[in-house]
Write an enzyme that holds these catalytic residues in place. Structure first.
Site, PDB file in Angstrom:
ATOM      1  N   LYS A   1      42.105  38.436  48.290  1.00 54.25           N
ATOM      2  CA  LYS A   1      42.508  38.171  47.038  1.00 54.25           C
ATOM      3  C   LYS A   1      44.384  38.744  46.733  1.00 54.25           C
ATOM      4  O   LYS A   1      44.302  40.094  47.118  1.00 54.25           O
ATOM      5  CB  LYS A   1      41.992  39.211  46.135  1.00 54.25           C
ATOM      6  CG  LYS A   1      42.169  38.983  44.897  1.00 54.25           C
ATOM      7  CD  LYS A   1      40.732  39.534  43.419  1.00 54.25           C
ATOM      8  CE  LYS A   1      40.938  39.880  42.412  1.00 54.25           C
ATOM      9  NZ  LYS A   1      40.171  40.792  41.953  1.00 54.25           N
TER      10      LYS A   1
ATOM     11  N   LYS B   1      41.179  33.639  48.061  1.00 55.25           N
ATOM     12  CA  LYS B   1      41.981  33.212  46.415  1.00 55.25           C
ATOM     13  C   LYS B   1      43.028  34.609  45.800  1.00 55.25           C
ATOM     14  O   LYS B   1      43.207  34.689  46.320  1.00 55.25           O
ATOM     15  CB  LYS B   1      40.592  34.428  45.199  1.00 55.25           C
ATOM     16  CG  LYS B   1      40.846  34.772  43.603  1.00 55.25           C
ATOM     17  CD  LYS B   1      40.052  35.443  43.264  1.00 55.25           C
ATOM     18  CE  LYS B   1      40.943  35.648  41.843  1.00 55.25           C
ATOM     19  NZ  LYS B   1      40.118  36.645  41.234  1.00 55.25           N
TER      20      LYS B   1
HETATM   21  C1  PBG Z   1      38.963  41.275  38.663  1.00 60.73           C
HETATM   22  C2  PBG Z   1      38.776  40.148  38.522  1.00 60.73           C
HETATM   23  C3  PBG Z   1      39.938  38.694  38.373  1.00 60.73           C
HETATM   24  C4  PBG Z   1      39.560  37.724  38.699  1.00 60.73           C
HETATM   25  C5  PBG Z   1      38.082  38.231  39.498  1.00 60.73           C
HETATM   26  N1  PBG Z   1      37.563  39.067  39.238  1.00 60.73           N
HETATM   27  C6  PBG Z   1      41.574  39.552  38.119  1.00 60.73           C
HETATM   28  C7  PBG Z   1      42.199  40.680  38.335  1.00 60.73           C
HETATM   29  O1  PBG Z   1      42.001  40.557  39.434  1.00 60.73           O
HETATM   30  O2  PBG Z   1      42.637  40.714  38.155  1.00 60.73           O
HETATM   31  C8  PBG Z   1      40.447  36.202  38.878  1.00 60.73           C
HETATM   32  C9  PBG Z   1      39.857  35.135  38.137  1.00 60.73           C
HETATM   33  C10 PBG Z   1      40.501  34.134  37.398  1.00 60.73           C
HETATM   34  O3  PBG Z   1      42.004  34.099  37.799  1.00 60.73           O
HETATM   35  O4  PBG Z   1      40.009  32.966  37.519  1.00 60.73           O
HETATM   36  N2  PBG Z   1      38.732  42.339  39.358  1.00 60.73           N
END
Ligand code: PBG
Length: 323
Positions: free
Chosen positions: A198, A251
């Site tokens: 991520k 992601k």
């Molecule tokens: C929270 C989380 C996030 C997303 C999914 N879980 C945001 C972040 O890490 O700031 C992002 C999903 C999206 O942008 O569609 N941990």
């Protein structure tokens, strides 16, 4: 006529032939629909930066799932929009067995036992500052202390009936601790879908609008990955796999197709990709301006993500393509 025995256009001549040689398919059953949940009843709130997407109270969520199921969607990911009065420094609400997420899981599983339900495991909807972890007085995001909370949170979701917990915080060692915690409590059947690679991306802002979780200080670069790095992502995925992750996620998706394809070569575990809020918002904004046709652009986007090697995709674009 030139003497040309090999003509690749022969295989593109009719739609039937093109379908025969098509290498990648996109099916509703490959998709996971993220839903934003609100407390209360009969609530539906538009999210301006995500046209077409709403925060919904549980009654509306149930109607939405019925509709999605009729279209062949079988998997849902839950994201709670937590009332600010329940947020705290210690994020205690995140493991409340009667909190919004647990209640939503129970309701959905009672009505739709066949739906595959996934829930995020991260503290950001529950902390005052919006970080995914506990923070000390110097503003450092604490790793091991956060993991204790994540294990409790995963257990509360498991008790409510979740199919997969999805740790999205990028703390070190969380997969192993959550697996051990679930197994010790007898939840051997609950899977872990790990947000393994991520990235610290600028594409999450519409999601943060959706949940109203805006960072009060700093950024997420001490836990999420640097967009410049490939090997580090592969290492994260390898560790998550060795700690017991059942599914590995990359992601965002489209800017990271190289990561998906390299991870495909490295692992025999299933790969998920998250086509994130910013990837959705950009196309919707262009479509609203009349520059693009959203359904066909989304179809091409999701097909590309599968072609790169993803088995499944989290996406907000389902209603644009399949409804
Ligand atoms: C929270 C989380 C996030 C997303 C999914 N879980 C945001 C972040 O890490 O700031 C992002 C999903 C999206 O942008 O569609 N941990």
């Amino acid at each position: 006529m030139i003497d040309l025995p090999i003509r690749l256009r022969r295989n593109r001549r009719t739609e039937a032939i093109r379908n025969l040689i098509q290498e990648t398919e996109l099916n509703p059953a490959d998709l996971i629909v993220p839903l934003f949940v609100l407390d209360g009843a009969k609530q539906a709130e538009a999210i301006p930066s995500m046209p077409g997407i709403e925060r919904l109270s549980i009654d509306h969520i149930l109607q939405k799932i019925e509709h999605l199921q009729e279209r062949g969607i079988q998997s849902i990911a839950l994201f709670p929009s937590v009332n600010p009065t329940f947020k705290s420094k210690g994020a205690e609400e995140s493991w409340n067995s009667n909190g919004l997420t647990a209640r939503t899981i129970r309701e959905i599983k009672r009505r739709f036992p066949d739906i595959c339900l996934i829930a995020d495991v991260a503290l950001d909807p529950y902390t005052i500052h919006g970080h995914d972890g506990l923070v000390d007085n110097e503003g450092i995001i604490l790793n091991d202390e956060t993991i204790e909370c994540l294990v409790r949170m995963a257990l509360s979701q498991a008790e409510a009936g979740i199919d997969f917990v999805a740790p999205s915080d990028m703390m070190d060692g969380r997969i192993g601790s959550i697996r051990a915690g679930l197994d010790a409590a007898g939840f051997h059947q609950v899977g872990i879908l790990a947000y393994s690679a991520k990235y610290a991306s600028s594409l999450y802002s519409p999601f943060r609008d959706a949940l109203k979780v805006h960072l009060q200080f700093g950024n997420k670069k001490t836990y999420q990955l640097n967009p410049a790095n490939v090997r580090e992502a592969l290492l994260e995925a390898k560790l998550d796999e060795s700690e017991g992750a059942d599914i590995l996620m990359v992601k965002p998706a489209l800017y990271y197709l190289d990561i998906i394809s390299k991870l495909r070569a490295q692992t025999n575990r299933p790969i998920a990709a998250y086509h994130v809020s910013g990837e959705y918002a950009m196309v919707m904004a262009a479509a609203q301006a009349g520059y693009l046709d959203a359904p066909s652009v989304f179809y091409e986007a999701l097909l590309s993500i599968k072609r790169a090697g993803a088995d499944m995709i989290f996406t907000y674009a389902v209603e644009q393509i399949f409804m």
